[in-house]
Design a protein around this motif. Structure first.
Motif, PDB file in Angstrom:
ATOM      1  N   GLY A 346      43.068  48.394  44.061  1.00 54.75           N
ATOM      2  CA  GLY A 346      43.524  47.982  45.384  1.00 54.75           C
ATOM      3  C   GLY A 346      43.120  46.580  45.779  1.00 54.75           C
ATOM      4  N   ARG A 347      43.056  45.671  44.813  1.00 59.43           N
ATOM      5  CA  ARG A 347      42.690  44.290  45.133  1.00 59.43           C
ATOM      6  C   ARG A 347      43.660  43.339  44.441  1.00 59.43           C
ATOM      7  N   ARG A 348      43.861  42.195  45.008  1.00 59.86           N
ATOM      8  CA  ARG A 348      44.775  41.220  44.418  1.00 59.86           C
ATOM      9  C   ARG A 348      44.094  40.518  43.252  1.00 59.86           C
ATOM     10  N   SER A 349      44.884  40.100  42.301  1.00 62.11           N
ATOM     11  CA  SER A 349      44.364  39.243  41.232  1.00 62.11           C
ATOM     12  C   SER A 349      44.280  37.818  41.778  1.00 62.11           C
ATOM     13  N   SER A 350      43.264  37.118  41.384  1.00 57.79           N
ATOM     14  CA  SER A 350      43.050  35.746  41.835  1.00 57.79           C
ATOM     15  C   SER A 350      42.880  34.849  40.619  1.00 57.79           C
ATOM     16  N   ASP A 351      42.857  33.548  40.839  1.00 55.24           N
ATOM     17  CA  ASP A 351      42.622  32.626  39.731  1.00 55.24           C
ATOM     18  C   ASP A 351      41.272  32.909  39.080  1.00 55.24           C
ATOM     19  N   ARG A 352      40.290  33.260  39.904  1.00 56.74           N
ATOM     20  CA  ARG A 352      38.946  33.546  39.368  1.00 56.74           C
ATOM     21  C   ARG A 352      38.973  34.782  38.468  1.00 56.74           C
ATOM     22  N   ARG A 353      39.646  35.837  38.922  1.00 62.87           N
ATOM     23  CA  ARG A 353      39.718  37.063  38.122  1.00 62.87           C
ATOM     24  C   ARG A 353      40.565  36.843  36.864  1.00 62.87           C
ATOM     25  N   MET A 354      41.636  36.069  36.995  1.00 63.44           N
ATOM     26  CA  MET A 354      42.461  35.795  35.826  1.00 63.44           C
ATOM     27  C   MET A 354      41.698  34.954  34.807  1.00 63.44           C
ATOM     28  N   GLY A 355      40.771  34.142  35.278  1.00 62.23           N
ATOM     29  CA  GLY A 355      39.971  33.332  34.370  1.00 62.23           C
ATOM     30  C   GLY A 355      39.087  34.172  33.467  1.00 62.23           C
ATOM     31  N   LYS A 356      38.786  35.409  33.885  1.00 56.98           N
ATOM     32  CA  LYS A 356      37.953  36.309  33.078  1.00 56.98           C
ATOM     33  C   LYS A 356      38.791  37.295  32.258  1.00 56.98           C
ATOM     34  N   CYS A 357      40.114  37.171  32.369  1.00 53.69           N
ATOM     35  CA  CYS A 357      41.009  38.128  31.720  1.00 53.69           C
ATOM     36  C   CYS A 357      41.106  37.852  30.212  1.00 53.69           C
ATOM     37  N   PHE A 358      40.951  38.902  29.399  1.00 53.20           N
ATOM     38  CA  PHE A 358      41.032  38.731  27.946  1.00 53.20           C
ATOM     39  C   PHE A 358      42.470  38.577  27.456  1.00 53.20           C
ATOM     40  N   THR A 359      43.435  39.128  28.201  1.00 50.90           N
ATOM     41  CA  THR A 359      44.843  38.984  27.819  1.00 50.90           C
ATOM     42  C   THR A 359      45.380  37.686  28.401  1.00 50.90           C
ATOM     43  N   ARG A 360      45.817  36.796  27.544  1.00 53.70           N
ATOM     44  CA  ARG A 360      46.292  35.494  27.996  1.00 53.70           C
ATOM     45  C   ARG A 360      47.782  35.563  28.327  1.00 53.70           C
ATOM     46  N   PRO A 361      48.157  35.265  29.568  1.00 53.11           N
ATOM     47  CA  PRO A 361      49.578  35.359  29.947  1.00 53.11           C
ATOM     48  C   PRO A 361      50.422  34.315  29.234  1.00 53.11           C
ATOM     49  N   THR A 362      51.644  34.702  28.861  1.00 48.53           N
ATOM     50  CA  THR A 362      52.553  33.773  28.194  1.00 48.53           C
ATOM     51  C   THR A 362      53.487  33.075  29.184  1.00 48.53           C
ATOM     52  N   LEU A 363      53.491  33.517  30.441  1.00 45.21           N
ATOM     53  CA  LEU A 363      54.267  32.854  31.491  1.00 45.21           C
ATOM     54  C   LEU A 363      53.324  32.450  32.616  1.00 45.21           C
TER      55      LEU A 363
END
Length: 461
Positions: A346-363
């Motif tokens: 129930g929380r939005r993804s942020s740039d900070r959280r995406m920075g810790k993401c192991f799956t790298r987005p292709t778009l």
């Protein structure tokens, strides 16, 4: 005013194979094909060129319009089946529909697709595993050409037909009228005025509103009641490797426990990339993959779609889907992106959280909260489906699985046609995805071949 026997409105899959069959068979018809998009060599998205990060709503969109239609820069995936991808078999018969799709496959192979692997889901162990987990794998043979090989094949088909078929690109038909003698007058934005005996509406998904307007003008019945809304899932390719290596395209259907709704996987792209596309000014999401190993990524992507059918008094299902897509564009300036773990917490993804993401987005997309865009019922269905898929592909429900939104499949209003794909207006035909009869490259192409053979007999020498 220039005279033609046949004018084909749209150079998508159905228009391409209609023109191919007419060029191949012995007939005297004079033919013009008109498309609002670009020729193949100019169909390059500025995102792909690295000029921009996000969709800038080019007009026309090179992903959606131009020779080959929306299928040109897609995955180049041809599913030979009547279990999904449209209802062509209901008009021309099951055996004929499958024979035509097999013929389309032969043509593609003859123009450079023979090296592309042909997969089959029949007798697959995956089918048994899916059933044990309340998932249903639909049967199909799948020829995967890849975006790169698909473009090369279409270029060869165009070169093969260009001496026989006149083609006008960057051209939009803004007016269609009918003379008392039954011929049609067609006017384009480039100042072209043409008259023809037979007019074929083959504009694909992007021309849905235009086809509807022509049919309304001619008093032809339309059925509008379905739109599919969902997300594009992206995860490490290893998670689905045991599935994609065996069947490549796994069309899996699941009936949710909570709402008893149908959710399905769609357009699986092993080691592919997620892309944005512009449909009538609305930015949605899709996926591509390539035959050349050097162009592949580390991720696999696929859509999860929830089917929505409406009853009276509401009829405009596409407007419902467009309104949801517009909300996503409003919040994200285009495509929204969220980690699955953030969604269920129930929380939005942020740039900070995406920075810790192991799956790298292709778009490149805007981190955000899909629960502010997609209605609760559809979102609950998607979450339940992800947990169901996790049973046959462990890791699907990982926190770092990426969800792009929204993906919307607009089903063109189904045009009332007969077995020849002819409307009640003599000489006016509707085929491919633009007619609502088909929803796939294979069936759209087959519909073009079907009509090509009918018209070739009419104009036989």
């Amino acid at each position: 005013m220039k005279k033609y026997d046949i004018i084909i409105a749209g150079a998508g899959a159905s228009g391409v194979f209609l023109s191919y069959e007419l060029a191949k068979l012995d007939n005297k018809a004079k033919i013009l094909m008109v498309d609002k998009g670009a020729p193949l060599e100019k169909r390059v998205c500025p995102i792909k060129l690295g000029k921009v990060n996000n969709c800038i709503k080019c007009e026309p969109c090179h992903i959606m319009n131009g020779y080959g239609g929306a299928g040109t820069l897609s995955d180049g995936k041809y599913n030979i089946t009547t279990q999904f991808g449209g209802d062509l078999h209901k008009y021309i018969g099951q055996e004929e529909a499958l024979d035509l799709m097999e013929y389309v496959d032969e043509v593609l192979c003859s123009f450079g697709g023979a090296d592309a692997k042909l997969y089959s889901t029949a007798n697959s162990e995956l089918k048994t595993t899916a059933l044990r987990n309340n998932l249903h794998l639909l049967d199909a043979k799948v020829r995967h050409l890849g975006t790169d090989r698909n473009v090369q094949i279409l270029e060869r088909i165009f070169n093969h037909t260009t001496s026989r078929i006149d083609t006008e690109f960057y051209s939009t038909i803004y007016e269609v009228t009918r003379n008392e003698d039954g011929t049609f007058i067609v006017k384009t934005n480039k100042g072209g005025e043409y008259v023809c005996n037979d007019l074929v509406l083959a504009t694909g998904r992007s021309g849905s509103k235009w086809i509807s307007s022509v049919c309304d003008q001619m008093g032809i019945a339309l059925e509008k009641n379905r739109v599919d809304i969902g997300v594009r899932v992206e995860l490490p390719g290893e998670i689905f490797k045991h599935i994609t290596d065996e069947v490549y395209e796994s069309k899996i259907v699941y009936k949710t426990d909570k709402y008893n709704d149908m959710v399905r996987t769609f357009c699986m792209n092993p080691y592919g990339e997620v892309v944005a596309e512009n449909t009538n000014g609305i930015v949605t999401v899709n996926g591509h993959s390539y035959a050349d190993p050097s162009l592949r990524t580390e991720n696999t992507n696929f859509a999860l779609l929830v089917s929505n059918k409406f009853t009276e008094p509401f009829k405009d299902s596409n407007e419902y889907g467009e309104s949801i897509a517009r909300l996503s564009n409003m919040l994200g300036g285009g495509v929204l992106l969220q980690r699955f773990g953030d969604l269920v917490k129930g929380r939005r993804s942020s740039d900070r959280r995406m920075g810790k993401c192991f799956t790298r987005p292709t778009l490149k997309a805007t981190p955000g909260d899909l629960s502010l865009v997609i209605p609760k019922r559809q979102l609950d269905n998607i979450i339940e489906m992800i947990y169901a898929l996790d049973k046959i592909a462990p890791g699907t429900a990982n926190e770092d699985t990426l969800l792009y939104g929204v993906e919307v499949k607009f089903y063109n209003s189904r045009v009332e046609v007969d077995a020849n794909l002819e409307t009640k207006v003599k000489g006016l035909f509707a085929l491919g995805d633009g007619s609502g009869v088909t929803h796939s490259l294979s069936q759209a192409s087959a519909s073009g071949v079907h009509l090509g053979r009918i018209l070739a007999k009419k104009y036989a020498k």
